[in-house]
Design a protein around this motif. Structure first.
Motif, PDB file in Angstrom:
ATOM      1  N   GLY A 137     -48.111 -10.339  -4.128  1.00 27.70           N
ATOM      2  CA  GLY A 137     -49.011 -11.068  -5.010  1.00 27.70           C
ATOM      3  C   GLY A 137     -49.319 -12.440  -4.447  1.00 27.70           C
ATOM      4  O   GLY A 137     -49.262 -12.663  -3.226  1.00 27.70           O
ATOM      5  N   GLN A 138     -49.594 -13.372  -5.302  1.00 29.22           N
ATOM      6  CA  GLN A 138     -50.000 -14.721  -4.908  1.00 29.22           C
ATOM      7  C   GLN A 138     -48.960 -15.393  -4.024  1.00 29.22           C
ATOM      8  O   GLN A 138     -49.296 -16.056  -3.035  1.00 29.22           O
ATOM      9  CB  GLN A 138     -50.245 -15.557  -6.168  1.00 29.22           C
ATOM     10  CG  GLN A 138     -50.554 -17.019  -5.912  1.00 29.22           C
ATOM     11  CD  GLN A 138     -50.786 -17.797  -7.193  1.00 29.22           C
ATOM     12  OE1 GLN A 138     -51.045 -17.217  -8.258  1.00 29.22           O
ATOM     13  NE2 GLN A 138     -50.700 -19.105  -7.119  1.00 29.22           N
ATOM     14  N   LYS A 139     -47.674 -15.228  -4.338  1.00 32.57           N
ATOM     15  CA  LYS A 139     -46.622 -15.947  -3.610  1.00 32.57           C
ATOM     16  C   LYS A 139     -46.596 -15.571  -2.130  1.00 32.57           C
ATOM     17  O   LYS A 139     -46.244 -16.404  -1.285  1.00 32.57           O
ATOM     18  CB  LYS A 139     -45.255 -15.677  -4.241  1.00 32.57           C
ATOM     19  CG  LYS A 139     -44.810 -14.225  -4.188  1.00 32.57           C
ATOM     20  CD  LYS A 139     -43.467 -14.026  -4.862  1.00 32.57           C
ATOM     21  CE  LYS A 139     -43.062 -12.565  -4.926  1.00 32.57           C
ATOM     22  NZ  LYS A 139     -42.940 -11.922  -3.611  1.00 32.57           N
ATOM     23  N   GLU A 142     -49.296 -17.610  -0.484  1.00 31.80           N
ATOM     24  CA  GLU A 142     -48.865 -19.006  -0.449  1.00 31.80           C
ATOM     25  C   GLU A 142     -47.821 -19.211   0.649  1.00 31.80           C
ATOM     26  O   GLU A 142     -47.839 -20.239   1.344  1.00 31.80           O
ATOM     27  CB  GLU A 142     -48.292 -19.404  -1.811  1.00 31.80           C
ATOM     28  CG  GLU A 142     -49.337 -19.518  -2.905  1.00 31.80           C
ATOM     29  CD  GLU A 142     -48.731 -19.831  -4.256  1.00 31.80           C
ATOM     30  OE1 GLU A 142     -47.502 -19.602  -4.421  1.00 31.80           O
ATOM     31  OE2 GLU A 142     -49.459 -20.290  -5.150  1.00 31.80           O
ATOM     32  N   GLU A 153     -57.271 -23.837   1.071  1.00 29.54           N
ATOM     33  CA  GLU A 153     -56.664 -22.953   0.070  1.00 29.54           C
ATOM     34  C   GLU A 153     -56.451 -21.557   0.634  1.00 29.54           C
ATOM     35  O   GLU A 153     -57.247 -21.095   1.453  1.00 29.54           O
ATOM     36  CB  GLU A 153     -57.591 -22.850  -1.151  1.00 29.54           C
ATOM     37  CG  GLU A 153     -57.555 -24.058  -2.061  1.00 29.54           C
ATOM     38  CD  GLU A 153     -56.471 -23.944  -3.117  1.00 29.54           C
ATOM     39  OE1 GLU A 153     -55.844 -22.867  -3.220  1.00 29.54           O
ATOM     40  OE2 GLU A 153     -56.251 -24.938  -3.825  1.00 29.54           O
ATOM     41  N   TRP A 154     -55.402 -20.899   0.174  1.00 29.66           N
ATOM     42  CA  TRP A 154     -55.219 -19.489   0.539  1.00 29.66           C
ATOM     43  C   TRP A 154     -56.262 -18.631  -0.149  1.00 29.66           C
ATOM     44  O   TRP A 154     -56.596 -17.551   0.335  1.00 29.66           O
ATOM     45  CB  TRP A 154     -53.817 -19.017   0.154  1.00 29.66           C
ATOM     46  CG  TRP A 154     -53.563 -18.954  -1.332  1.00 29.66           C
ATOM     47  CD1 TRP A 154     -53.024 -19.924  -2.120  1.00 29.66           C
ATOM     48  CD2 TRP A 154     -53.871 -17.860  -2.216  1.00 29.66           C
ATOM     49  NE1 TRP A 154     -52.976 -19.513  -3.438  1.00 29.66           N
ATOM     50  CE2 TRP A 154     -53.479 -18.246  -3.523  1.00 29.66           C
ATOM     51  CE3 TRP A 154     -54.434 -16.598  -2.023  1.00 29.66           C
ATOM     52  CZ2 TRP A 154     -53.639 -17.419  -4.624  1.00 29.66           C
ATOM     53  CZ3 TRP A 154     -54.587 -15.770  -3.134  1.00 29.66           C
ATOM     54  CH2 TRP A 154     -54.192 -16.181  -4.410  1.00 29.66           C
ATOM     55  N   ARG A 155     -56.789 -19.120  -1.254  1.00 28.61           N
ATOM     56  CA  ARG A 155     -57.781 -18.351  -2.008  1.00 28.61           C
ATOM     57  C   ARG A 155     -59.142 -18.416  -1.338  1.00 28.61           C
ATOM     58  O   ARG A 155     -59.565 -19.476  -0.883  1.00 28.61           O
ATOM     59  CB  ARG A 155     -57.897 -18.889  -3.440  1.00 28.61           C
ATOM     60  CG  ARG A 155     -56.655 -18.723  -4.280  1.00 28.61           C
ATOM     61  CD  ARG A 155     -56.814 -19.387  -5.630  1.00 28.61           C
ATOM     62  NE  ARG A 155     -56.962 -20.834  -5.514  1.00 28.61           N
ATOM     63  CZ  ARG A 155     -57.084 -21.656  -6.553  1.00 28.61           C
ATOM     64  NH1 ARG A 155     -57.108 -21.169  -7.780  1.00 28.61           N
ATOM     65  NH2 ARG A 155     -57.203 -22.952  -6.356  1.00 28.61           N
ATOM     66  N   ASP A 160     -59.237 -15.120  -7.132  1.00 28.81           N
ATOM     67  CA  ASP A 160     -58.263 -14.346  -6.358  1.00 28.81           C
ATOM     68  C   ASP A 160     -56.886 -14.341  -7.013  1.00 28.81           C
ATOM     69  O   ASP A 160     -56.121 -13.383  -6.859  1.00 28.81           O
ATOM     70  CB  ASP A 160     -58.164 -14.894  -4.932  1.00 28.81           C
ATOM     71  CG  ASP A 160     -59.346 -14.480  -4.072  1.00 28.81           C
ATOM     72  OD1 ASP A 160     -60.028 -13.498  -4.421  1.00 28.81           O
ATOM     73  OD2 ASP A 160     -59.596 -15.145  -3.040  1.00 28.81           O
ATOM     74  N   VAL A 161     -56.552 -15.404  -7.723  1.00 25.77           N
ATOM     75  CA  VAL A 161     -55.274 -15.435  -8.452  1.00 25.77           C
ATOM     76  C   VAL A 161     -55.229 -14.299  -9.463  1.00 25.77           C
ATOM     77  O   VAL A 161     -54.239 -13.559  -9.554  1.00 25.77           O
ATOM     78  CB  VAL A 161     -55.079 -16.792  -9.159  1.00 25.77           C
ATOM     79  CG1 VAL A 161     -53.849 -16.747 -10.063  1.00 25.77           C
ATOM     80  CG2 VAL A 161     -54.934 -17.908  -8.136  1.00 25.77           C
ATOM     81  N   LEU A 164     -55.074 -10.691  -7.682  1.00 26.41           N
ATOM     82  CA  LEU A 164     -53.755 -10.266  -7.226  1.00 26.41           C
ATOM     83  C   LEU A 164     -52.820  -9.987  -8.393  1.00 26.41           C
ATOM     84  O   LEU A 164     -51.993  -9.079  -8.329  1.00 26.41           O
ATOM     85  CB  LEU A 164     -53.152 -11.332  -6.306  1.00 26.41           C
ATOM     86  CG  LEU A 164     -53.887 -11.548  -4.980  1.00 26.41           C
ATOM     87  CD1 LEU A 164     -53.200 -12.633  -4.167  1.00 26.41           C
ATOM     88  CD2 LEU A 164     -53.958 -10.254  -4.171  1.00 26.41           C
ATOM     89  N   ARG A 165     -52.962 -10.767  -9.474  1.00 29.99           N
ATOM     90  CA  ARG A 165     -52.111 -10.540 -10.642  1.00 29.99           C
ATOM     91  C   ARG A 165     -52.424  -9.188 -11.290  1.00 29.99           C
ATOM     92  O   ARG A 165     -51.513  -8.454 -11.677  1.00 29.99           O
ATOM     93  CB  ARG A 165     -52.310 -11.668 -11.654  1.00 29.99           C
ATOM     94  CG  ARG A 165     -51.378 -11.587 -12.868  1.00 29.99           C
ATOM     95  CD  ARG A 165     -51.667 -12.728 -13.820  1.00 29.99           C
ATOM     96  NE  ARG A 165     -51.519 -14.013 -13.140  1.00 29.99           N
ATOM     97  CZ  ARG A 165     -52.080 -15.133 -13.571  1.00 29.99           C
ATOM     98  NH1 ARG A 165     -52.823 -15.128 -14.675  1.00 29.99           N
ATOM     99  NH2 ARG A 165     -51.888 -16.264 -12.912  1.00 29.99           N
ATOM    100  N   LYS A 168     -51.113  -6.375  -9.038  1.00 28.71           N
ATOM    101  CA  LYS A 168     -49.649  -6.317  -9.129  1.00 28.71           C
ATOM    102  C   LYS A 168     -49.197  -5.702 -10.452  1.00 28.71           C
ATOM    103  O   LYS A 168     -48.366  -4.780 -10.473  1.00 28.71           O
ATOM    104  CB  LYS A 168     -49.066  -7.718  -8.982  1.00 28.71           C
ATOM    105  CG  LYS A 168     -47.553  -7.800  -9.083  1.00 28.71           C
ATOM    106  CD  LYS A 168     -47.067  -9.233  -8.870  1.00 28.71           C
ATOM    107  CE  LYS A 168     -45.552  -9.303  -8.970  1.00 28.71           C
ATOM    108  NZ  LYS A 168     -45.065 -10.694  -8.745  1.00 28.71           N
TER     109      LYS A 168
END
Length: 222
Positions: A137-139, A142, A153-155, A160-161, A164-165, A168
């Motif tokens: 996921g997001q982590k 990151e 940004e990774w996004r 995108d947050v 991925l949530r 998941k």
């Protein structure tokens, strides 16, 4: 490095084609009472989650291989990646023994001397894990940005947050039967899932571009 991302994108493109086929199927309740087509849509979450897990599992080996091939020196690495290389040394720091004190001292001294460390980077794939057995996921993104000290940004998109949530959560709902796959599938139209696949491909392209720039900076350094 590019082959790892291209494999992931190709799998997602195949999933997109499958969803396009599903979108052409007629689905009146009387015909699909058991939710066969809905289960086919729910599978998309498992595919997207699986592609991400495979990518994060294979990425450390690809990173290590390309770093070694370019003969990059350790002083060109960000401290986040150096910390990953020193995983064995960090494991020695966990208690109050003299050995742990010496290990901590050696790590700090290595950080102080980092700018003058001209040693070539050796294979570090066994020391770096971007997939830890939990659903990606997001982590994970990151962590990738922090390890390589990538800019920005990774996004690729503010959404995108949430993307991925949702992947998941729904992937776990289906895989662990925390929700009926038929209900999960009926909650999403094929066209909406196609949009998710396209957004995920764009996110992977965004990550690959930043990593390619990272390698380019180090391959052209004096």
């Amino acid at each position: 490095m590019e082959s790892v991302f291209s494999d992931a994108v190709e799998r997602l493109a195949r999933e997109r084609r499958r969803l396009e086929h599903l979108s052409t199927q007629v689905e009146p309740q009387s015909f699909d009472r058991d939710g066969f087509l809905a289960m086919g849509r729910a599978l998309s979450y498992v595919v997207m989650g699986g592609v991400l897990e495979c990518l994060m599992r294979d990425l450390p080996r690809a990173l290590a291989t390309d770093v070694a091939a370019l003969k990059i020196q350790r002083n060109s690495l960000p401290l986040g990646l150096v910390a990953a290389l020193e995983a064995a040394a960090f494991r020695k720091c966990g208690d109050g023994t003299i050995g742990a004190l010496l290990a901590r001292t050696a790590i700090l001294q290595g950080a102080v001397d980092h700018s003058a460390d001209l040693r070539l980077v050796e294979d570090f794939s066994d020391s770096l894990k971007l997939a830890d057995g939990s659903t990606v996921g997001q982590k994970n993104f990151e962590a990738l940005w922090a390890l390589l000290n990538l800019p920005g940004e990774w996004r690729n998109s503010p959404n995108d947050v949430f993307l991925l949530r949702e992947i998941k959560d729904k992937r776990n709902d289906v895989a662990h039967w925390e929700a009926d796959p038929v209900d999960v599938g009926r909650s999403k139209r094929p066209t909406s899932l196609i949009e998710m696949v396209d957004q995920l491909i764009a996110l992977l392209d965004h990550a690959l571009l930043h990593i390619c720039y990272w390698f380019e900076e180090r391959s052209t350094a004096p």
